[in-house]
Motif scaffolding. Structure first.
Motif, PDB file in Angstrom:
ATOM      1  N   THR A 114       6.233  26.160 -28.821  1.00  6.53           N
ATOM      2  CA  THR A 114       7.178  25.813 -29.573  1.00  6.53           C
ATOM      3  C   THR A 114       8.460  26.924 -29.157  1.00  6.53           C
ATOM      4  O   THR A 114       8.079  27.717 -28.218  1.00  6.53           O
ATOM      5  N   GLU A 115       9.448  27.107 -30.051  1.00  3.85           N
ATOM      6  CA  GLU A 115      10.610  28.003 -29.735  1.00  3.85           C
ATOM      7  C   GLU A 115       9.873  29.432 -29.696  1.00  3.85           C
ATOM      8  O   GLU A 115      10.531  30.453 -29.156  1.00  3.85           O
ATOM      9  N   THR A 116       8.973  29.697 -30.525  1.00  5.46           N
ATOM     10  CA  THR A 116       8.644  31.041 -30.687  1.00  5.46           C
ATOM     11  C   THR A 116       7.201  31.375 -29.653  1.00  5.46           C
ATOM     12  O   THR A 116       7.106  32.702 -29.721  1.00  5.46           O
ATOM     13  N   GLY A 117       6.692  30.421 -29.145  1.00 10.17           N
ATOM     14  CA  GLY A 117       5.468  30.619 -28.313  1.00 10.17           C
ATOM     15  C   GLY A 117       4.649  29.856 -27.989  1.00 10.17           C
ATOM     16  O   GLY A 117       4.758  28.671 -28.311  1.00 10.17           O
ATOM     17  N   GLY A 118       3.539  30.084 -27.093  1.00  4.62           N
ATOM     18  CA  GLY A 118       2.704  29.111 -26.605  1.00  4.62           C
ATOM     19  C   GLY A 118       2.050  29.615 -25.282  1.00  4.62           C
ATOM     20  O   GLY A 118       2.475  30.781 -24.830  1.00  4.62           O
ATOM     21  N   ARG A 119       1.414  28.623 -24.639  1.00  6.82           N
ATOM     22  CA  ARG A 119       0.896  28.980 -23.539  1.00  6.82           C
ATOM     23  C   ARG A 119       0.896  27.760 -22.463  1.00  6.82           C
ATOM     24  O   ARG A 119       0.791  26.759 -22.768  1.00  6.82           O
ATOM     25  N   VAL A 120       1.214  28.038 -20.965  1.00  6.19           N
ATOM     26  CA  VAL A 120       1.135  27.216 -20.186  1.00  6.19           C
ATOM     27  C   VAL A 120       0.490  27.540 -18.710  1.00  6.19           C
ATOM     28  O   VAL A 120       0.256  28.572 -18.535  1.00  6.19           O
ATOM     29  N   LYS A 121       0.103  26.635 -18.219  1.00  3.26           N
ATOM     30  CA  LYS A 121      -0.704  26.636 -16.914  1.00  3.26           C
ATOM     31  C   LYS A 121       0.433  26.668 -15.789  1.00  3.26           C
ATOM     32  O   LYS A 121       0.820  25.538 -15.631  1.00  3.26           O
ATOM     33  N   LEU A 122       0.861  27.697 -15.253  1.00  2.76           N
ATOM     34  CA  LEU A 122       1.703  27.657 -13.852  1.00  2.76           C
ATOM     35  C   LEU A 122       1.264  28.032 -12.741  1.00  2.76           C
ATOM     36  O   LEU A 122       0.765  29.345 -12.678  1.00  2.76           O
ATOM     37  N   ALA A 123       1.328  27.332 -11.613  1.00  2.00           N
ATOM     38  CA  ALA A 123       0.844  27.610 -10.336  1.00  2.00           C
ATOM     39  C   ALA A 123      -0.591  28.408 -10.380  1.00  2.00           C
ATOM     40  O   ALA A 123      -0.779  29.515  -9.730  1.00  2.00           O
ATOM     41  N   GLY A 124      -1.462  27.723 -11.258  1.00  2.00           N
ATOM     42  CA  GLY A 124      -2.966  28.368 -11.207  1.00  2.00           C
ATOM     43  C   GLY A 124      -3.180  29.254 -12.230  1.00  2.00           C
ATOM     44  O   GLY A 124      -4.231  29.657 -12.295  1.00  2.00           O
ATOM     45  N   GLU A 125      -2.026  29.732 -12.860  1.00  2.00           N
ATOM     46  CA  GLU A 125      -2.126  31.145 -13.670  1.00  2.00           C
ATOM     47  C   GLU A 125      -1.500  30.561 -15.288  1.00  2.00           C
ATOM     48  O   GLU A 125      -0.920  29.726 -15.338  1.00  2.00           O
ATOM     49  N   GLU A 126      -2.318  31.230 -16.178  1.00  2.00           N
ATOM     50  CA  GLU A 126      -1.983  31.016 -17.333  1.00  2.00           C
ATOM     51  C   GLU A 126      -0.691  31.841 -17.935  1.00  2.00           C
ATOM     52  O   GLU A 126      -0.880  33.017 -17.648  1.00  2.00           O
ATOM     53  N   TRP A 127       0.322  31.219 -18.442  1.00  5.09           N
ATOM     54  CA  TRP A 127       1.526  32.220 -18.735  1.00  5.09           C
ATOM     55  C   TRP A 127       1.789  32.156 -20.244  1.00  5.09           C
ATOM     56  O   TRP A 127       1.670  30.747 -20.711  1.00  5.09           O
ATOM     57  N   SER A 128       2.304  33.236 -21.024  1.00  2.00           N
ATOM     58  CA  SER A 128       3.035  32.862 -22.241  1.00  2.00           C
ATOM     59  C   SER A 128       4.345  32.015 -22.025  1.00  2.00           C
ATOM     60  O   SER A 128       4.945  32.149 -20.947  1.00  2.00           O
ATOM     61  N   ALA A 129       4.564  31.294 -22.991  1.00  2.00           N
ATOM     62  CA  ALA A 129       5.619  30.159 -23.016  1.00  2.00           C
ATOM     63  C   ALA A 129       6.441  30.174 -24.105  1.00  2.00           C
ATOM     64  O   ALA A 129       5.976  30.113 -25.238  1.00  2.00           O
ATOM     65  N   ARG A 130       7.605  29.730 -24.159  1.00  2.98           N
ATOM     66  CA  ARG A 130       8.352  29.107 -25.225  1.00  2.98           C
ATOM     67  C   ARG A 130       9.345  28.198 -24.851  1.00  2.98           C
ATOM     68  O   ARG A 130       9.696  27.852 -23.669  1.00  2.98           O
ATOM     69  N   SER A 131       9.674  27.276 -25.890  1.00  2.00           N
ATOM     70  CA  SER A 131      10.693  26.040 -25.742  1.00  2.00           C
ATOM     71  C   SER A 131      11.966  26.694 -25.526  1.00  2.00           C
ATOM     72  O   SER A 131      12.257  27.569 -26.093  1.00  2.00           O
ATOM     73  N   GLU A 132      12.620  26.004 -24.576  1.00  3.56           N
ATOM     74  CA  GLU A 132      14.160  26.231 -24.345  1.00  3.56           C
ATOM     75  C   GLU A 132      15.111  25.782 -25.428  1.00  3.56           C
ATOM     76  O   GLU A 132      15.796  26.340 -26.049  1.00  3.56           O
ATOM     77  N   ASP A 133      14.577  24.584 -26.140  1.00  2.26           N
ATOM     78  CA  ASP A 133      15.139  23.938 -27.212  1.00  2.26           C
ATOM     79  C   ASP A 133      14.550  24.320 -28.459  1.00  2.26           C
ATOM     80  O   ASP A 133      13.416  24.394 -28.506  1.00  2.26           O
ATOM     81  N   PRO A 134      15.570  24.702 -29.344  1.00  2.96           N
ATOM     82  CA  PRO A 134      15.058  25.530 -30.511  1.00  2.96           C
ATOM     83  C   PRO A 134      14.064  24.474 -31.318  1.00  2.96           C
ATOM     84  O   PRO A 134      13.150  25.107 -31.946  1.00  2.96           O
ATOM     85  N   GLY A 135      14.308  23.164 -31.492  1.00  2.00           N
ATOM     86  CA  GLY A 135      13.357  22.381 -32.161  1.00  2.00           C
ATOM     87  C   GLY A 135      12.441  21.683 -31.488  1.00  2.00           C
ATOM     88  O   GLY A 135      11.536  21.075 -32.091  1.00  2.00           O
TER      89      GLY A 135
END
Length: 168
Positions: A97-118
Protein backbone atom coordinates in the motif's frame (compact mmCIF):
# COMPACT_ATOMS: atom_id res chain seq x y z
CA UNK A 1 69.32 -1.12 -7.52
CA UNK A 2 67.90 1.79 -9.56
CA UNK A 3 65.63 -0.62 -11.44
CA UNK A 4 64.15 -1.73 -8.12
CA UNK A 5 63.15 1.86 -7.30
CA UNK A 6 61.47 2.21 -10.68
CA UNK A 7 59.54 -1.03 -10.09
CA UNK A 8 58.51 0.11 -6.61
CA UNK A 9 57.33 3.38 -8.14
CA UNK A 10 55.38 1.43 -10.77
CA UNK A 11 53.61 -0.56 -8.02
CA UNK A 12 52.70 2.63 -6.16
CA UNK A 13 51.33 4.17 -9.36
CA UNK A 14 49.41 0.97 -10.12
CA UNK A 15 47.81 1.19 -6.68
CA UNK A 16 46.77 4.77 -7.40
CA UNK A 17 45.31 3.70 -10.76
CA UNK A 18 43.15 1.11 -9.01
CA UNK A 19 41.49 3.92 -7.07
CA UNK A 20 41.43 6.55 -9.83
CA UNK A 21 40.43 4.31 -12.78
CA UNK A 22 41.20 7.06 -15.29
CA UNK A 23 44.20 5.46 -17.04
CA UNK A 24 46.52 8.38 -16.18
CA UNK A 25 48.43 6.47 -13.53
CA UNK A 26 48.34 3.39 -15.78
CA UNK A 27 50.35 5.20 -18.43
CA UNK A 28 52.75 6.39 -15.74
CA UNK A 29 53.17 2.76 -14.64
CA UNK A 30 54.31 1.86 -18.14
CA UNK A 31 56.70 4.82 -18.09
CA UNK A 32 58.16 3.71 -14.74
CA UNK A 33 58.65 0.20 -16.08
CA UNK A 34 60.42 1.67 -19.12
CA UNK A 35 62.69 3.55 -16.70
CA UNK A 36 63.39 0.25 -14.91
CA UNK A 37 64.27 -1.35 -18.23
CA UNK A 38 66.65 1.52 -19.02
CA UNK A 39 68.27 0.99 -15.61
CA UNK A 40 68.67 -2.74 -16.27
CA UNK A 41 70.29 -1.99 -19.60
CA UNK A 42 72.89 0.17 -17.84
CA UNK A 43 71.61 3.65 -18.61
CA UNK A 44 72.45 6.40 -16.15
CA UNK A 45 69.72 8.27 -14.25
CA UNK A 46 69.31 10.90 -16.99
CA UNK A 47 68.63 8.19 -19.60
CA UNK A 48 66.25 6.42 -17.23
CA UNK A 49 64.32 9.62 -16.47
CA UNK A 50 64.11 10.64 -20.12
CA UNK A 51 62.95 7.13 -21.11
CA UNK A 52 60.28 7.10 -18.39
CA UNK A 53 59.13 10.61 -19.31
CA UNK A 54 58.92 9.97 -23.05
CA UNK A 55 57.05 6.68 -22.62
CA UNK A 56 54.66 8.28 -20.12
CA UNK A 57 53.99 11.29 -22.34
CA UNK A 58 53.40 9.11 -25.40
CA UNK A 59 51.02 7.00 -23.31
CA UNK A 60 49.16 10.07 -22.07
CA UNK A 61 49.00 11.73 -25.49
CA UNK A 62 48.39 8.74 -27.77
CA UNK A 63 47.44 5.53 -25.99
CA UNK A 64 45.21 6.86 -23.19
CA UNK A 65 42.78 8.76 -25.47
CA UNK A 66 42.34 5.66 -27.62
CA UNK A 67 41.66 3.48 -24.56
CA UNK A 68 39.30 6.02 -22.98
CA UNK A 69 37.32 6.23 -26.22
CA UNK A 70 37.26 2.43 -26.48
CA UNK A 71 35.96 1.88 -22.94
CA UNK A 72 33.66 4.88 -22.61
CA UNK A 73 29.95 4.27 -23.04
CA UNK A 74 28.75 7.29 -25.00
CA UNK A 75 25.82 9.19 -23.58
CA UNK A 76 24.83 6.52 -21.10
CA UNK A 77 25.11 6.35 -17.38
CA UNK A 78 25.21 2.83 -16.04
CA UNK A 79 23.32 2.75 -12.78
CA UNK A 80 24.78 0.60 -10.03
CA UNK A 81 23.71 -0.47 -6.57
CA UNK A 82 20.14 0.21 -5.54
CA UNK A 83 19.65 2.70 -8.38
CA UNK A 84 20.08 -0.16 -10.87
CA UNK A 85 16.76 -1.60 -9.64
CA UNK A 86 14.70 1.32 -10.94
CA UNK A 87 12.58 0.09 -13.83
CA UNK A 88 12.91 -3.57 -12.88
CA UNK A 89 9.94 -5.83 -12.38
CA UNK A 90 9.15 -7.15 -8.90
CA UNK A 91 6.64 -9.56 -7.36
CA UNK A 92 4.57 -8.64 -4.29
CA UNK A 93 5.17 -10.98 -1.32
CA UNK A 94 3.22 -8.97 1.28
CA UNK A 95 0.41 -6.61 0.28
CA UNK A 96 1.80 -3.24 -0.84
CA UNK A 97 0.00 0.00 0.00
CA UNK A 98 1.08 3.61 0.19
CA UNK A 99 2.35 2.94 3.73
CA UNK A 100 4.25 -0.29 3.23
CA UNK A 101 4.57 -3.85 2.03
CA UNK A 102 7.19 -6.28 0.71
CA UNK A 103 8.34 -7.23 -2.79
CA UNK A 104 10.76 -9.74 -4.25
CA UNK A 105 13.17 -7.74 -6.40
CA UNK A 106 16.15 -9.24 -8.22
CA UNK A 107 16.07 -12.27 -5.94
CA UNK A 108 15.95 -10.23 -2.72
CA UNK A 109 13.07 -9.20 -0.52
CA UNK A 110 12.65 -5.43 -0.21
CA UNK A 111 10.35 -3.20 1.80
CA UNK A 112 8.06 -1.41 -0.59
CA UNK A 113 5.33 1.19 -0.86
CA UNK A 114 2.98 2.22 -3.60
CA UNK A 115 3.72 5.26 -5.70
CA UNK A 116 0.03 6.12 -5.98
CA UNK A 117 -1.66 7.03 -2.67
CA UNK A 118 -4.75 4.87 -3.24
CA UNK A 119 -3.15 1.91 -4.99
CA UNK A 120 -2.98 -1.49 -3.32
CA UNK A 121 -1.16 -4.48 -4.79
CA UNK A 122 -2.13 -7.97 -3.53
CA UNK A 123 0.31 -10.81 -2.87
CA UNK A 124 1.57 -12.26 -6.15
CA UNK A 125 0.92 -9.11 -8.19
CA UNK A 126 3.51 -8.00 -10.70
CA UNK A 127 4.79 -4.46 -10.15
CA UNK A 128 7.66 -2.35 -11.42
CA UNK A 129 10.07 -0.28 -9.38
CA UNK A 130 9.79 3.44 -10.16
CA UNK A 131 12.18 4.72 -7.48
CA UNK A 132 14.32 3.68 -4.54
CA UNK A 133 13.74 5.70 -1.37
CA UNK A 134 16.43 4.68 1.11
CA UNK A 135 15.88 0.95 1.58
CA UNK A 136 12.32 1.04 0.21
CA UNK A 137 11.30 0.25 -3.34
CA UNK A 138 8.60 2.60 -4.60
CA UNK A 139 6.42 0.54 -6.96
CA UNK A 140 3.66 1.04 -9.50
CA UNK A 141 1.62 -1.17 -11.80
CA UNK A 142 3.63 -2.45 -14.75
CA UNK A 143 2.87 -0.89 -18.13
CA UNK A 144 0.27 -2.80 -20.13
CA UNK A 145 1.76 -5.44 -22.36
CA UNK A 146 1.58 -4.87 -26.09
CA UNK A 147 -1.12 -6.89 -27.78
CA UNK A 148 0.34 -9.89 -29.57
CA UNK A 149 0.08 -10.00 -33.33
CA UNK A 150 -2.64 -12.32 -34.60
CA UNK A 151 -1.35 -15.68 -35.80
CA UNK A 152 -0.77 -16.13 -39.50
CA UNK A 153 -3.35 -17.96 -41.59
CA UNK A 154 -1.69 -21.27 -42.57
CA UNK A 155 -3.39 -21.25 -45.95
CA UNK A 156 -2.18 -17.84 -47.06
CA UNK A 157 0.71 -17.12 -44.68
CA UNK A 158 -0.80 -13.74 -43.79
CA UNK A 159 -2.62 -12.40 -40.77
CA UNK A 160 -6.41 -12.88 -40.67
CA UNK A 161 -8.25 -9.96 -42.23
CA UNK A 162 -5.23 -8.97 -44.33
CA UNK A 163 -6.01 -8.19 -47.97
CA UNK A 164 -5.60 -11.20 -50.19
CA UNK A 165 -3.91 -11.10 -53.53
CA UNK A 166 -5.66 -12.83 -56.37
CA UNK A 167 -4.13 -16.13 -57.31
CA UNK A 168 -3.71 -16.69 -60.93
Amino acid sequence: MAALWWVIGAFVLAGLEVFALNLVFGTLVVGALAGALAALLGGDFTVQAITASVVSLVGLAVVRPVLVKRFKVEGRFTATGAAANVGRPARVVAEVTETGGRVKLAGEEWSARSEDPGATFPVGAAVRVVAIDGATAVVAAPPPAAAPAPPADPATGSAPGAPRTPEG
